[in-house]
Design a protein around this motif. Structure first.
Motif, PDB file in Angstrom:
ATOM      1  N   SER A  38      -8.358   5.357  10.574  1.00  0.00           N
ATOM      2  CA  SER A  38      -7.563   4.340   9.861  1.00  0.00           C
ATOM      3  C   SER A  38      -6.798   3.442  10.822  1.00  0.00           C
TER       4      SER A  38
ATOM      5  N   GLY B 119      -3.606  -1.929   9.376  1.00  0.00           N
ATOM      6  CA  GLY B 119      -2.906  -1.620   8.136  1.00  0.00           C
ATOM      7  C   GLY B 119      -1.745  -2.561   7.875  1.00  0.00           C
TER       8      GLY B 119
ATOM      9  N   ILE C 218      -4.294   6.434   2.709  1.00  0.00           N
ATOM     10  CA  ILE C 218      -5.474   6.462   3.594  1.00  0.00           C
ATOM     11  C   ILE C 218      -6.495   7.488   3.093  1.00  0.00           C
TER      12      ILE C 218
ATOM     13  N   TYR D  85      -7.845   0.962   4.674  1.00  0.00           N
ATOM     14  CA  TYR D  85      -6.592   0.728   5.393  1.00  0.00           C
ATOM     15  C   TYR D  85      -6.836  -0.126   6.636  1.00  0.00           C
TER      16      TYR D  85
ATOM     17  N   LEU E 169       0.853  -1.185   0.000  1.00  0.00           N
ATOM     18  CA  LEU E 169       0.000   0.000   0.000  1.00  0.00           C
ATOM     19  C   LEU E 169       0.894   1.241   0.000  1.00  0.00           C
TER      20      LEU E 169
ATOM     21  N   THR F 188       2.284   7.004   4.385  1.00  0.00           N
ATOM     22  CA  THR F 188       1.110   6.132   4.334  1.00  0.00           C
ATOM     23  C   THR F 188      -0.185   6.953   4.256  1.00  0.00           C
TER      24      THR F 188
END
Ligand SMILES: Cc1cc2nc3c(=O)[nH]c(=O)nc-3n(C[C@H](O)[C@H](O)[C@H](O)COP(=O)(O)O)c2cc1C
Ligand code: SF4
Length: 516
Positions: free
Chosen positions: A148, A336, A318, A326, A105, A314
């Motif tokens: 998240s 995550g 998100i 996430y 990701l 990151t």
């Protein structure tokens, strides 16, 4: 037709000869009169296969590696231009099990895009997070990050959204975003890889953080040992500025945000957030007492968000994909994915981004393939020089903040250093004390003096001097350091020492050392 090739410019790839491969490829193509374009990317993080070449074909990219310069001309004759089979052909990189089993990701673009091209970043979904963030507005951006479940990837695992909320709630005025790119932990390189391979994602993450909390200025504090990352970040900042993604009206909005790179001077303790702030202010890297928290009184006395590179990099995912997407990855309170770095005596060293919950055994044996020496694994140190040593018996431990804490360990920045059965754990315990003595900022006694006494006492044990008494002394000293130190450098040094003592008792008996 011009055929496009991709070769990593990541520092790890350069170290094993990626530049020589690029040169050999261009020369061989010129000699044969072939039209080619070489794009220098970041690394996919499959370090044992570097240097690697990828060629663009109608079926997607096809990889070849690890290569020596003398392989290149022969490969060109043998169908490299069309991605044809060859003993050095690795097939589609995405299908290599090491990559296929991951959930990338944060690292989705690393190794794929041209880190110097903002257009390439945009073409691969870049700045979608910022676009959605601008639609949401600051308060909702923060709630998205809170929801998240993202926790700080620098080591402490503090919820990122809560930190942002604290800074947002301070009264309006000058505030800062500081990105911690000191990456001092042993066996870690994920921050470096993203800065070299996808620098715009960090800029986007910092920009979102700035708008969310009302900060107009950001600093990236990069360790001096990372000259390629410094260069990549500076070039990307310049490109983002030219395209108005940084400046007084970010992406045409009402918000202003800009970033400056600052280079550290090689002290491990300057990765500790308050010592880092001192260093950024041009002072010696001494740890500050907390409270006040940097969120209230940070850089130049102003409210400051200080986050690790991975935490900030990151955030665009998100915001672009939504907190729920996430959150769906992970286990327990560790939501995550985690970019885990495999290093040391390991067969397949590299980067593994995967959902929390994967076991230590799957990482070391499954992804890592055991040791490079071919001998049995004896211990792994997880979480840098302040992390605990885990024996193979504990390889069922899932990668999760709480599961590691329950076994007196920490996941830290996700570095795993592998040791085979020739490792001497008393020496490793001594090294932890020696490292602490070397890197201590000197502000508090348990760390400054305790670490030196710890190394001396472990030497006495190694020489068979009053072993029982001295072992008790080391344990007592560890307690004092753990509870009496101002920061985690002194406070966590007992983790590697005590884990070595607990799990590898045999190495602390005078018999073994007397025999050597
Ligand atoms: C001795 C010491 C060294 C540290 N080194 C780093 C480092 O190199 N990079 C980092 O991000 N955090 C490091 N930390 C953790 C930082 O103090 C801080 O928790 C982190 O930057 C916060 O960002 P995060 O919430 O995104 O993790 C270190 C902490 C200590 C005690
Ligand atoms: S624990 Fe060590 S590094 Fe941390 S403040 Fe005390 S002396 Fe400095």
């Amino acid at each position: 037709m011009t055929i496009r090739f991709f070769i990593s410019r990541d520092a790890a790839s350069l170290a094993v000869g990626a530049d020589a491969i690029a040169k050999a490829l261009q020369q061989a193509a010129d000699t044969k009169g072939l039209a080619i374009e070489i794009i220098r990317t970041g690394s996919r993080g499959l370090f044992w296969l570097e240097p690697m070449i990828e060629v663009e074909t109608p079926q997607g990219r096809i990889a070849y590696g690890p290569l020596a310069p003398e392989n290149v001309a022969e490969l060109l004759t043998d169908g490299l231009m069309n991605g044809e089979p060859h003993p050095l052909c690795l097939g589609r990189p995405e299908a290599i099990p090491y990559l296929a089993k991951q959930q990338r990701l944060t690292f989705a673009r690393c190794g794929i895009v041209d880190p110097r091209s903002l257009e390439d970043y945009l073409a691969h979904g870049g700045y979608r997070g910022l676009a959605r963030a601008l639609d949401l507005g600051p308060a909702a951006m923060i709630e998205e990050v809170v929801e998240s479940g993202l926790r700080g990837r620098g080591g402490a695992g503090f919820p990122t959204g809560i930190k942002w909320r604290t800074v947002a709630q301070t009264k309006p005025g000058q505030k800062y975003i500081v990105c911690n790119a000191d990456e001092g932990d042993s066996g870690t390189f994920s921050d470096r890889m993203i800065m070299e391979g996808d620098p715009f994602v960090l800029i986007e993450g910092m920009t979102i953080a700035g708008i969310a909390v009302g900060a107009t200025k950001g600093y990236i504090y990069i360790r001096s040992e990372y000259p390629h990352a410094v260069h990549a970040m500076e070039a990307a900042i310049e490109a983002a500025r030219r395209a108005d993604y940084l400046g007084s009206n970010v992406a045409g909005s009402e918000w202003a945000f800009d970033i400056e790179v600052r280079v550290g001077a090689g002290a491990y303790v300057c990765g500790e957030e308050t010592a880092l702030l001192e260093s950024l202010e041009g002072k010696r890297g001494l740890v500050r007492a907390k409270p006040p928290l940097p969120a209230h009184v940070g850089l130049f006395g102003c409210p400051t968000v200080i986050n690790n590179v991975m935490s900030l990099a990151t955030v665009p995912f998100i915001l672009a994909q939504g907190a729920k997407t996430y959150q769906d990855y992970g286990m327990g309170r560790s939501r995550g994915t985690m970019p885990i770095q495999l290093a040391g005596n390991v067969k397949h060293g590299g980067l593994v981004e995967i959902a929390f919950g994967v076991t230590l055994g799957e990482l070391v044996e499954g992804f890592g393939g055991g040791t490079r020496s071919g001998r049995p694994v004896r211990a792994v140190q997880v979480g840098g020089p302040l992390g605990a040593y885990f024996p193979v018996d504990l390889f069922d431990t899932p990668f999760d903040y709480e599961a590691f804490a329950a076994r007196d360990g920490l996941i830290g920045h996700g570095g795993i250093v592998v040791f085979d059965d020739t490792v001497d754990m008393l020496k490793q315990a001594r090294f932890a004390m020696e490292f602490c003595a070397h890197e201590s900022c000197g502000k508090c006694t348990p760390c400054r003096i305790g670490s030196t006494r710890g190394a001396e006492t472990l030497d006495k044990i190694a020489h068979g001097m009053e072993a029982e008494h001295n072992l008790a002394l080391v344990k007592d000293l560890c307690e004092t350091m753990k509870f009496g130190s101002l920061c985690a450098l002194g406070g966590f040094t007992p983790y590697p020492v005590m884990s070595a003592l607990t799990h590898f008792q045999d190495d602390f008996t005078p018999v073994r050392h007397a025999a050597e």
